[in-house]
Design a protein around this motif. Sequence first.
Motif, PDB file in Angstrom:
ATOM      1  N   ASN A  46       1.064  -1.195  -0.185  1.00  0.00           N
ATOM      2  CA  ASN A  46       0.243   0.416  -0.601  1.00  0.00           C
ATOM      3  C   ASN A  46       0.876   1.815   0.092  1.00  0.00           C
ATOM      4  O   ASN A  46       0.600   2.315  -0.498  1.00  0.00           O
ATOM      5  CB  ASN A  46      -0.727   0.012   1.091  1.00  0.00           C
ATOM      6  N   GLN A  47       1.956   1.104   0.699  1.00  0.00           N
ATOM      7  CA  GLN A  47       2.869   2.471   0.926  1.00  0.00           C
ATOM      8  C   GLN A  47       3.509   2.834  -0.628  1.00  0.00           C
ATOM      9  O   GLN A  47       3.297   3.653  -0.900  1.00  0.00           O
ATOM     10  CB  GLN A  47       3.969   1.825   1.519  1.00  0.00           C
ATOM     11  N   ILE A  48       3.240   1.578  -1.238  1.00  0.00           N
ATOM     12  CA  ILE A  48       4.723   1.857  -2.134  1.00  0.00           C
ATOM     13  C   ILE A  48       3.411   2.425  -4.009  1.00  0.00           C
ATOM     14  O   ILE A  48       3.317   3.267  -4.164  1.00  0.00           O
ATOM     15  CB  ILE A  48       5.167  -0.109  -3.010  1.00  0.00           C
ATOM     16  N   ASP A  49       2.140   1.450  -3.599  1.00  0.00           N
ATOM     17  CA  ASP A  49       1.191   2.653  -4.372  1.00  0.00           C
ATOM     18  C   ASP A  49       0.795   3.844  -4.094  1.00  0.00           C
ATOM     19  O   ASP A  49       0.550   4.935  -5.222  1.00  0.00           O
ATOM     20  CB  ASP A  49      -0.087   1.404  -4.133  1.00  0.00           C
ATOM     21  N   GLN A  50       0.848   4.017  -2.776  1.00  0.00           N
ATOM     22  CA  GLN A  50       0.966   5.554  -2.225  1.00  0.00           C
ATOM     23  C   GLN A  50       1.932   6.019  -2.851  1.00  0.00           C
ATOM     24  O   GLN A  50       1.059   7.525  -3.402  1.00  0.00           O
ATOM     25  CB  GLN A  50       0.166   5.758  -0.878  1.00  0.00           C
ATOM     26  N   ARG A  51       2.699   6.005  -2.875  1.00  0.00           N
ATOM     27  CA  ARG A  51       4.330   7.153  -3.207  1.00  0.00           C
ATOM     28  C   ARG A  51       3.641   6.830  -5.060  1.00  0.00           C
ATOM     29  O   ARG A  51       3.820   7.909  -5.335  1.00  0.00           O
ATOM     30  CB  ARG A  51       5.207   6.055  -2.784  1.00  0.00           C
ATOM     31  N   PHE A  52       3.459   6.071  -5.485  1.00  0.00           N
ATOM     32  CA  PHE A  52       3.257   5.889  -7.111  1.00  0.00           C
ATOM     33  C   PHE A  52       2.270   6.695  -7.044  1.00  0.00           C
ATOM     34  O   PHE A  52       2.334   7.403  -8.355  1.00  0.00           O
ATOM     35  CB  PHE A  52       3.157   4.059  -7.883  1.00  0.00           C
ATOM     36  N   ALA A  53       1.261   6.542  -6.904  1.00  0.00           N
ATOM     37  CA  ALA A  53       0.003   7.689  -6.706  1.00  0.00           C
ATOM     38  C   ALA A  53       0.318   9.152  -6.861  1.00  0.00           C
ATOM     39  O   ALA A  53       0.316   9.568  -7.557  1.00  0.00           O
ATOM     40  CB  ALA A  53      -0.926   7.464  -5.547  1.00  0.00           C
ATOM     41  N   LYS A  54       0.922   9.350  -5.671  1.00  0.00           N
ATOM     42  CA  LYS A  54       1.803  10.615  -6.252  1.00  0.00           C
ATOM     43  C   LYS A  54       2.356  11.081  -6.966  1.00  0.00           C
ATOM     44  O   LYS A  54       2.291  12.069  -7.271  1.00  0.00           O
ATOM     45  CB  LYS A  54       2.300  10.871  -4.481  1.00  0.00           C
ATOM     46  N   LEU A  55       3.242  10.254  -7.156  1.00  0.00           N
ATOM     47  CA  LEU A  55       4.376  10.424  -8.459  1.00  0.00           C
ATOM     48  C   LEU A  55       3.534  10.873  -9.405  1.00  0.00           C
ATOM     49  O   LEU A  55       3.105  11.295 -10.426  1.00  0.00           O
ATOM     50  CB  LEU A  55       5.594   9.223  -8.521  1.00  0.00           C
ATOM     51  N   LYS A  56       2.571  10.085  -9.525  1.00  0.00           N
ATOM     52  CA  LYS A  56       1.469  10.137 -10.914  1.00  0.00           C
ATOM     53  C   LYS A  56       0.955  11.374 -10.586  1.00  0.00           C
ATOM     54  O   LYS A  56       0.447  12.508 -12.088  1.00  0.00           O
ATOM     55  CB  LYS A  56       0.426   9.332 -10.628  1.00  0.00           C
ATOM     56  N   ASP A  57       0.310  11.904  -9.589  1.00  0.00           N
ATOM     57  CA  ASP A  57      -0.020  13.231  -8.864  1.00  0.00           C
ATOM     58  C   ASP A  57       0.223  14.479  -9.572  1.00  0.00           C
ATOM     59  O   ASP A  57      -0.096  15.598 -10.373  1.00  0.00           O
ATOM     60  CB  ASP A  57      -0.368  13.774  -8.008  1.00  0.00           C
ATOM     61  N   LEU A  58       2.118  14.395  -9.348  1.00  0.00           N
ATOM     62  CA  LEU A  58       3.336  15.054  -9.614  1.00  0.00           C
ATOM     63  C   LEU A  58       2.853  15.229 -10.910  1.00  0.00           C
ATOM     64  O   LEU A  58       3.084  16.740 -11.659  1.00  0.00           O
ATOM     65  CB  LEU A  58       4.366  14.801  -9.098  1.00  0.00           C
ATOM     66  N   LEU A  59       2.895  14.262 -12.172  1.00  0.00           N
ATOM     67  CA  LEU A  59       3.333  14.690 -13.133  1.00  0.00           C
ATOM     68  C   LEU A  59       1.750  14.875 -13.873  1.00  0.00           C
ATOM     69  O   LEU A  59       1.836  15.943 -14.862  1.00  0.00           O
ATOM     70  CB  LEU A  59       3.793  12.889 -13.543  1.00  0.00           C
ATOM     71  N   GLN A  60       0.950  14.744 -13.400  1.00  0.00           N
ATOM     72  CA  GLN A  60      -0.249  15.037 -13.968  1.00  0.00           C
ATOM     73  C   GLN A  60      -0.230  16.631 -13.411  1.00  0.00           C
ATOM     74  O   GLN A  60      -0.279  17.742 -14.932  1.00  0.00           O
ATOM     75  CB  GLN A  60      -1.736  14.187 -12.916  1.00  0.00           C
ATOM     76  N   GLU A  61      -0.187  17.144 -12.680  1.00  0.00           N
ATOM     77  CA  GLU A  61      -0.066  18.747 -12.226  1.00  0.00           C
ATOM     78  C   GLU A  61       1.191  18.754 -13.073  1.00  0.00           C
ATOM     79  O   GLU A  61       0.458  20.547 -13.939  1.00  0.00           O
ATOM     80  CB  GLU A  61       0.346  18.866 -10.758  1.00  0.00           C
ATOM     81  N   SER A  62       2.281  18.394 -13.140  1.00  0.00           N
ATOM     82  CA  SER A  62       3.560  19.616 -14.312  1.00  0.00           C
ATOM     83  C   SER A  62       2.711  19.609 -16.008  1.00  0.00           C
ATOM     84  O   SER A  62       3.079  19.939 -16.338  1.00  0.00           O
ATOM     85  CB  SER A  62       5.228  19.061 -14.476  1.00  0.00           C
ATOM     86  N   LYS A  63       1.907  18.561 -15.853  1.00  0.00           N
ATOM     87  CA  LYS A  63       1.307  18.336 -17.978  1.00  0.00           C
ATOM     88  C   LYS A  63       0.304  19.008 -17.431  1.00  0.00           C
ATOM     89  O   LYS A  63       0.434  19.799 -18.615  1.00  0.00           O
ATOM     90  CB  LYS A  63       0.352  17.255 -17.627  1.00  0.00           C
ATOM     91  N   ASN A  64      -0.673  19.841 -16.931  1.00  0.00           N
ATOM     92  CA  ASN A  64      -1.471  21.151 -16.936  1.00  0.00           C
ATOM     93  C   ASN A  64      -0.934  22.056 -17.007  1.00  0.00           C
ATOM     94  O   ASN A  64      -1.300  22.834 -16.975  1.00  0.00           O
ATOM     95  CB  ASN A  64      -2.390  20.393 -15.235  1.00  0.00           C
ATOM     96  N   LYS A  65      -0.138  22.580 -16.239  1.00  0.00           N
ATOM     97  CA  LYS A  65       0.170  23.367 -16.529  1.00  0.00           C
ATOM     98  C   LYS A  65       1.159  23.954 -17.488  1.00  0.00           C
ATOM     99  O   LYS A  65       0.989  23.605 -18.763  1.00  0.00           O
ATOM    100  CB  LYS A  65       1.565  23.650 -15.185  1.00  0.00           C
TER     101      LYS A  65
END
Length: 171
Positions: free
Chosen positions: A152-171
């Motif tokens: 779960n911890q690893i999944d959460q880290r990946f989820a955060k990473l995905k969010d970050l990538l998504q955010e940078s794309k949206n900029k």
Amino acid sequence: MKTDLRALLSGQIEALDFDQDSSLTQMQRGGDTLGFNSPIHVQGRLSRLEDGVVFFSGRLDTVVKTVCGRCLEPVLEPFSIEFGEVVYADGKEEEYDLIIEPEGPTFDLDAFCEAILELNLPVSFLCREDCKGLCPICGTNLNTSECNCKENQIDQRFAKLKDLLQESKNK
Ligand SMILES: [Zn+2]
Ligand SMILES: [Zn+2]
């Protein structure tokens, strides 16, 4: 449990064979309570090293009752040690490194056992070499069952990473 050393110190006897069980049933160590599942058995010989100085050599055997340092399950661990210590040094305390503070010309077995164990017992005990311990997140004993915390911890880290990538794309 005290042994009178006067006959030994006066030269009336040269040595005193020793074979006794200590009445010490538990001791404190680094915030933990250690118990003894079988009496602490001490066998050896008290002898006069020089005037006013008594040396004790022998062997201590016991079974330590404690908990595993990783999973907190009960542990019974046989423990034995051979020792050789000055236990009395009248007026020569500075010359000899005493591990117990004697009161009068006596030898205190319980205090001696506590000192020897304090110095020689391992810092912690394990139920087995490869004990997997407790999960730091949910407390599951990983020797007997599994949990999904790590995944779960690893999944959460990946989820955060995905969010970050998504955010940078949206900029
Ligand atoms: Zn364990
Ligand atoms: Zn867990």
